[in-house]
Motif scaffolding. Structure first.
Motif, mmCIF file in Angstrom:
data_model
loop_
_atom_site.group_PDB
_atom_site.id
_atom_site.type_symbol
_atom_site.label_atom_id
_atom_site.label_comp_id
_atom_site.label_asym_id
_atom_site.label_seq_id
_atom_site.Cartn_x
_atom_site.Cartn_y
_atom_site.Cartn_z
ATOM 1 N N HIS A 305 170.369 59.868 -0.167
ATOM 2 C CA HIS A 305 169.158 59.369 -0.543
ATOM 3 C C HIS A 305 168.626 58.239 0.535
ATOM 4 C CE1 HIS A 305 170.150 61.137 -4.173
ATOM 5 N NE2 HIS A 305 170.851 60.262 -4.644
ATOM 6 N N CYS A 306 169.468 57.678 1.137
ATOM 7 C CA CYS A 306 169.049 56.680 2.162
ATOM 8 C C CYS A 306 168.383 57.426 3.277
ATOM 9 C CB CYS A 306 170.162 55.774 2.676
ATOM 10 S SG CYS A 306 170.777 54.529 1.528
ATOM 11 N N VAL A 307 169.162 58.506 3.559
ATOM 12 C CA VAL A 307 168.596 59.665 4.904
ATOM 13 C C VAL A 307 167.212 59.842 4.472
ATOM 14 C CG1 VAL A 307 168.916 61.544 6.016
ATOM 15 C CG2 VAL A 307 170.540 60.105 5.842
ATOM 16 N N VAL A 308 167.049 60.374 3.181
ATOM 17 C CA VAL A 308 165.763 60.939 2.593
ATOM 18 C C VAL A 308 164.701 59.871 2.892
ATOM 19 C CG1 VAL A 308 164.249 61.971 0.724
ATOM 20 C CG2 VAL A 308 166.921 62.809 1.241
ATOM 21 N N VAL A 309 164.878 58.719 2.256
ATOM 22 C CA VAL A 309 163.788 57.790 2.380
ATOM 23 C C VAL A 309 163.398 57.218 3.765
ATOM 24 C CG1 VAL A 309 163.147 55.347 1.731
ATOM 25 C CG2 VAL A 309 164.459 57.052 0.033
ATOM 26 N N ALA A 310 164.495 57.096 4.636
ATOM 27 C CA ALA A 310 164.418 56.747 5.984
ATOM 28 C C ALA A 310 163.414 57.850 6.714
ATOM 29 C CB ALA A 310 165.685 56.422 6.750
ATOM 30 N N THR A 311 163.994 58.982 6.387
ATOM 31 C CA THR A 311 163.146 60.170 7.160
ATOM 32 C C THR A 311 161.718 60.170 6.686
ATOM 33 O OG1 THR A 311 165.215 61.525 7.271
ATOM 34 C CG2 THR A 311 163.130 62.565 7.622
ATOM 35 N N PHE A 312 161.385 59.936 5.528
ATOM 36 C CA PHE A 312 160.112 59.751 5.204
ATOM 37 C C PHE A 312 159.475 58.718 5.894
ATOM 38 C CE2 PHE A 312 161.016 62.585 1.178
ATOM 39 C CZ PHE A 312 159.750 63.193 1.297
ATOM 40 N N VAL A 313 160.100 57.499 5.951
ATOM 41 C CA VAL A 313 159.271 56.543 6.484
ATOM 42 C C VAL A 313 159.016 56.647 8.111
ATOM 43 C CG1 VAL A 313 159.546 54.005 7.267
ATOM 44 C CG2 VAL A 313 160.184 54.698 4.918
ATOM 45 N N ALA A 314 160.051 57.190 8.666
ATOM 46 C CA ALA A 314 160.121 57.476 10.173
ATOM 47 C C ALA A 314 158.968 58.712 10.576
ATOM 48 C CB ALA A 314 161.463 58.103 10.525
ATOM 49 N N ALA A 315 159.029 59.575 9.489
ATOM 50 C CA ALA A 315 158.074 60.761 9.727
ATOM 51 C C ALA A 315 156.370 60.289 9.814
ATOM 52 C CB ALA A 315 158.140 61.876 8.666
ATOM 53 N N LEU A 316 156.189 59.339 8.773
ATOM 54 C CA LEU A 316 154.939 58.848 8.419
ATOM 55 C C LEU A 316 154.455 57.712 9.701
ATOM 56 C CD1 LEU A 316 152.226 58.318 6.750
ATOM 57 C CD2 LEU A 316 153.578 56.508 5.609
ATOM 58 N N SER A 317 155.563 56.966 9.968
ATOM 59 C CA SER A 317 155.278 56.090 11.321
ATOM 60 C C SER A 317 155.312 56.759 12.341
ATOM 61 C CB SER A 317 156.378 55.181 11.272
ATOM 62 O OG SER A 317 156.501 54.436 10.178
ATOM 63 N N ALA A 318 155.742 57.846 12.867
ATOM 64 C CA ALA A 318 155.896 58.705 14.028
ATOM 65 C C ALA A 318 154.415 59.283 14.130
ATOM 66 C CB ALA A 318 156.896 59.963 13.959
ATOM 67 N N LEU A 319 153.885 59.895 12.953
ATOM 68 C CA LEU A 319 152.589 60.593 12.827
ATOM 69 C C LEU A 319 151.405 59.403 13.157
ATOM 70 C CD1 LEU A 319 150.937 62.934 11.933
ATOM 71 C CD2 LEU A 319 150.900 62.100 9.862
ATOM 72 N N VAL A 320 151.811 58.040 12.609
ATOM 73 C CA VAL A 320 150.674 57.057 13.155
ATOM 74 C C VAL A 320 150.761 56.950 14.673
ATOM 75 C CG1 VAL A 320 150.359 54.619 12.801
ATOM 76 C CG2 VAL A 320 150.695 56.171 10.767
ATOM 77 N N ALA A 321 152.002 56.917 15.094
ATOM 78 C CA ALA A 321 152.217 56.764 16.780
ATOM 79 C C ALA A 321 151.920 57.778 17.573
ATOM 80 C CB ALA A 321 153.665 56.234 17.084
ATOM 81 N N ALA A 322 151.884 59.112 16.976
ATOM 82 C CA ALA A 322 151.775 60.215 17.900
ATOM 83 C C ALA A 322 150.133 60.883 17.904
ATOM 84 C CB ALA A 322 152.368 61.445 17.105
ATOM 85 N N VAL A 323 149.371 60.558 16.691
ATOM 86 C CA VAL A 323 148.064 60.855 16.553
ATOM 87 C C VAL A 323 146.844 59.821 16.826
ATOM 88 C CG1 VAL A 323 146.396 61.756 14.895
ATOM 89 C CG2 VAL A 323 148.930 62.676 15.169
ATOM 90 N N GLU A 324 146.245 59.889 17.703
ATOM 91 C CA GLU A 324 145.471 58.965 17.963
ATOM 92 C C GLU A 324 144.039 59.160 17.326
ATOM 93 O OE1 GLU A 324 144.665 58.679 22.285
ATOM 94 O OE2 GLU A 324 146.832 58.285 22.818
ATOM 95 N N THR A 325 143.605 60.472 17.415
ATOM 96 C CA THR A 325 142.299 60.605 16.742
ATOM 97 C C THR A 325 142.694 61.854 15.657
ATOM 98 O OG1 THR A 325 141.419 60.448 18.591
ATOM 99 C CG2 THR A 325 140.047 61.505 16.934
#
Length: 833
Positions: A305-325
């Motif tokens: 459960h911790c891995v699932v929650v952490a992956t969701f947070v990491a994926a959303l944050s990574a999308l914010v960092a990877a996409v400029e426009t």
């Protein structure tokens, strides 16, 4: 200094400090055998903070060589962990601060090396925050695998090898995947790979699920090196097995982290990764249900459960960092990858990660689980149907032989400090259990307060252990509250502060002022005390106590009560000195030996230290230390199928030295305990020659010594002299009238000596104390028949009706002469000469 050398130095500094800053088992006396939650987390986070500060001080345009940096981190970690840790270590907050300053300076110098980077873009705050949050979430996910991994190796050496396996795989991953991410691909790939590292922890959980059972672990060790080396669970705790398990569990997230490092092109991204890692370490308690029991089934899947929650947070944050426009074409692929990672985390099949001692033939099944920030707390049964509290496979309470060892420790503490037999207020640094409560109250404790790093979970653990039984008066205190009460009240708070010995022990005990209550902290000598700083004349007393229950279960007792020891020592308690130290073995060498050999080496070194510390005036304590050193030097591995006594090697010189001490003057508490142990071993070995040569003179010189009298009596039975044996048994029984087993031994010797009438009197006294014991009634019937008592045949008939297969009683239904009577051997059996 070029960029490659600077990156190597920066990584080595980070790895070295990461190994150096691992918190000791007891950074504060009130934490108990483990460090407190926040203290340990802050120590673990500081290396990343130091590296981030060094990057901030350096020019943001300097070139980064991520592959070289990763290998430098692996080399720095290995250099300290496997070679320099005995000489370069941190044992105080001041030392940690100094190490932090030095690390920032050295890393800053290395970070300034090299030319300008190829990319010179203005800082992007959104990208920085996105990488930072993704890094923190990935670290939290990694801890979800590290916590059950600790159950596969709970010692500090095991944790060292697991950490080394992770940084080694990280460096390999950085080198292996560097060619896949070139040019403009590297920039968006970095945060997405960090999110992939969080998702990759599920593979780690799958690996733990595969090796969490005995069969799974054995199968993995047999095939882990593809048949190139034969490994099995008997090598647990050694470098090869620990590294193989750590690599199997951590390889996927480590490779993902390495690939993310290979994408580094700008120092600000590395700074974001480091700050995120530090925040992730500090956020680890958020992934634990601190102090609250949870069902075992829920706990088994809690890491996922911790891995699932952490992956969701990491994926959303990574999308914010990877996409400029967000609406550009370049945003499509990163968005799909991030959504794919989140969807994969949601669809992960469940895997149980419960690990409970897979190397044991009968692994325990805990009845209480508490996922605490400092580790997994469990209440689990032992083979003798008692219950103990364990923290990451380390027992925090004692039962059976360990409880008897604590009895010896408390006895030595009470006598050394001359504590009264009533009205004593005790602070227990550790977990209260029914056995400890009974022990302390029987010695005179009226109030038992307790504290420890897991104080918020103590109430739940006590409720489960006591099961409604009354507890001694006292309250549970947090370490800070205990320290505050001690500071505020001084001597009025407690009369004794006691820290029992645990599996791992404690190191580098902090100083307490002389006017405070006496503190006695115990530590088993198997934890290698030969090189530890046990105090100085201005700090802790240089004198230590020794206590044992079984010659292989010896513990050091440290105390700061110098005032009570001025002048003549407390009656009946030996004092030993531990001023001299020995060089510590290299961790790499220690990891190359099996666990039992490490214990032998640690015990030998501890006794050699005591021997070297003794002055000319301490000839008796020097002889005791020398005797024990020779004893532990003679020990070697024995078959586990041998009788426990047969696994103990006896050096004649050890007995000679202990005889000299016991014959010179009245032996103290520890020497008496040691003699009791050696006498019992010699009896089980049936070594009559050694008993007559070493034990009998001491028994005759120090009457009445029940343990030695029984050993001498058994030796005379072995020598076919039951009359003399009966005399020694009578002396032992008179000294210990409530040791009920002594009645049967005495009666058996009297029957063999041809005086069954006296045996009848002894057995009737025993049966008056404890009626209806078949073994005693059996002896009574034999004695009565041999003495001509008619009641004997009636009792024989009754016993045969209860057990018709007892063929040894059949001859006593007939007429004399009766067969020769052979007293039973120690532990059961018959003598046949």
């Amino acid at each position: 200094m070029n960029a490659r050398l600077g990156s190597l130095g920066f990584g080595a500094t980070l790895g070295f400090f990461a190994s150096l800053a691992r918190a000791p088992l007891a950074a504060s006396i009130f934490d108990g055998p483990v460090t407190s939650t926040w203290r340990g987390l802050i120590w673990r986070a500081l290396p990343f903070v130091a590296a981030a500060l060094a990057m901030r001080f350096a020019s943001a345009r300097r070139e980064v060589r991520p592959i070289v940096l990763a290998w430098g981190a692996a080399l720095g970690f290995a250099l300290h962990a496997l070679v320099l840790s005995p000489w370069v270590e941190i044992s105080s907050t001041l030392g940690l601060v100094l190490a932090f300053v030095v690390a920032v300076f050295v890393a800053g110098v290395c970070a300034r090396a090299g030319g300008d980077a190829e990319l010179d873009e203005p800082p992007n705050r959104r990208r920085f925050v996105g990488i930072l949050v993704a890094s923190a979430a990935a670290v939290v996910a990694l801890e979800a695998a590290a916590r059950p991994l600790r159950q596969l190796g709970s010692t500090a050496d095991d944790q060292t090898v697991f950490g080394l396996a992770f940084v080694a795989c990280l460096a390999i991953g950085a080198a292996a995947f560097a060619g896949l991410f070139r040019g403009g691909v590297a920039k968006p790939a970095l945060p997405l790979l960090v999110a992939a590292a969080a998702l990759g922890v599920w593979v780690s959980l799958s690996g733990i699920s595969d090796v969490r059972t005995r069969d799974g672990l054995e199968a993995f060790l047999r095939t882990g090196l593809y048949g190139l080396a034969r490994l099995d669970s008997s090598r647990r705790g050694m470098f090869d097995v620990d590294f193989l398990i750590g690599a199997r569990v951590l390889v996927v997230p480590a490779f993902a982290w390495g690939a993310a490092l290979a994408c580094l092109r700008r120092r600000v991204d590395l700074e974001a990764l480091l700050v995120g890692a530090a925040l992730g370490v500090l956020a680890l308690p958020l992934g634990a249900v601190a102090g609250r029991p949870i069902p075992g089934e829920e706990f088994a899947y809690f890491p996922q459960h911790c891995v699932v929650v952490a992956t969701f947070v990491a994926a959303l944050s990574a999308l914010v960092a990877a996409v400029e426009t967000p609406l550009s074409k370049r945003a499509v692929l990163p968005t799909l990858v991030a959504c794919g990672l989140a969807f994969a985390a949601y669809r992960l099949p469940p895997r149980s990660t419960v690990v409970i001692a897979p190397w044991d033939r009968f692994p325990p099944e805990p009845r209480l689980w508490i996922d605490h920030p400092i580790g997994l707390l469990t209440v689990e049964p032992t083979l003798d149907r008692a219950y103990v509290v364990a923290l990451d496979r380390r027992r925090l309470t004692a039962v059976g032989s360990a409880a008897r060892a604590e009895d010896a420790q408390i006895t030595a503490s009470w006598r050394a400090l001359a504590l009264p037999r009533t009205g004593v207020r005790v602070l227990l640094i550790g977990q209260l259990s029914p056995e400890r409560a009974h022990l302390l109250t029987s010695f005179g404790a009226t109030t038992v307060d307790r504290t420890g790093a897991w104080s918020n979970a103590m109430a739940a653990l006590e409720d489960d252990l006591f099961e409604g039984a009354p507890k001694p008066a006292g309250e549970i205190l947090s370490p800070s509250a205990a320290c505050s009460r001690l500071e505020r009240d001084g001597k009025k708070a407690w009369d004794l502060i006691w820290m029992p010995a645990t599996d791992e022990g404690v190191f580098d005990l902090p100083s307490l002022a002389e006017e405070r209550p006496p503190v006695v902290a115990w530590q088993p000598i198997q934890t290698y005390l030969a090189d530890r700083r046990l105090g100085s004349a201005d700090d802790w007393s240089r004198d230590v106590l020794l206590a044992c229950d079984g010659i292989d279960r010896i513990a050091y007792g440290f105390t700061d009560a110098r005032a009570e020891w001025d002048g003549a020592p407390a009656a009946g308690v030996e004092r030993f000195r531990a001023t001299a130290t020995r060089a510590a073995p290299l961790p790499a060498k220690r990891l190359g030996t099996r666990r039992f050999q490490r214990e032998f080496d640690a015990q030998f070194a501890a006794m050699e230290r005591l021997e070297n510390s003794a002055s000319s005036a301490d000839s008796d304590t020097s002889k005791v230390a020398q005797a024990l050193r020779l004893h532990f030097a003679a020990q070697c591995f024995s078959s586990p199928f041998e009788h426990p006594a047969q696994q103990v090697e006896i050096d004649p010189q050890t007995l000679e030295l202990l005889s000299e001490v016991a014959l010179a003057h009245e032996p103290g508490l520890f020497v008496r305990s040691a003699w009791n142990c050696f006498a019992a071993v010699l009896t089980e070995k049936r070594d009559t020659e050694a008993v007559f040569r070493y034990v009998e003179p001491v028994a005759n010189a120090r009457p009445v010594w029940p343990a030695l009298e029984r050993a001498v009596a058994e030796a005379y039975l072995e020598a076919l002299d039951p009359k003399t044996a009966a005399e020694h048994f009578e002396r032992a029984r008179a000294a210990e009238p409530f040791a009920l087993d002594g009645y049967a031994s005495t009666a058996a010797a009297l029957i063999a000596a041809g005086t069954p009438e006296r045996a009848i009197d002894v057995l009737k006294k025993a049966l008056a104390i404890q009626p209806r014991r078949r073994d005693w009634e059996r002896l009574l019937a034999i004695a009565q028949v041999r003495a001509g008592d008619r009641d004997g045949r009636t009792l024989i008939q009754t016993l045969l009706l209860e057990d018709p297969d007892d063929s040894e009683l059949l001859p006593y239904l007939g007429d004399p002469p009766f067969p020769d009577f052979h007293p039973p051997l120690p532990g059961g059996g018959e003598r046949h000469h």
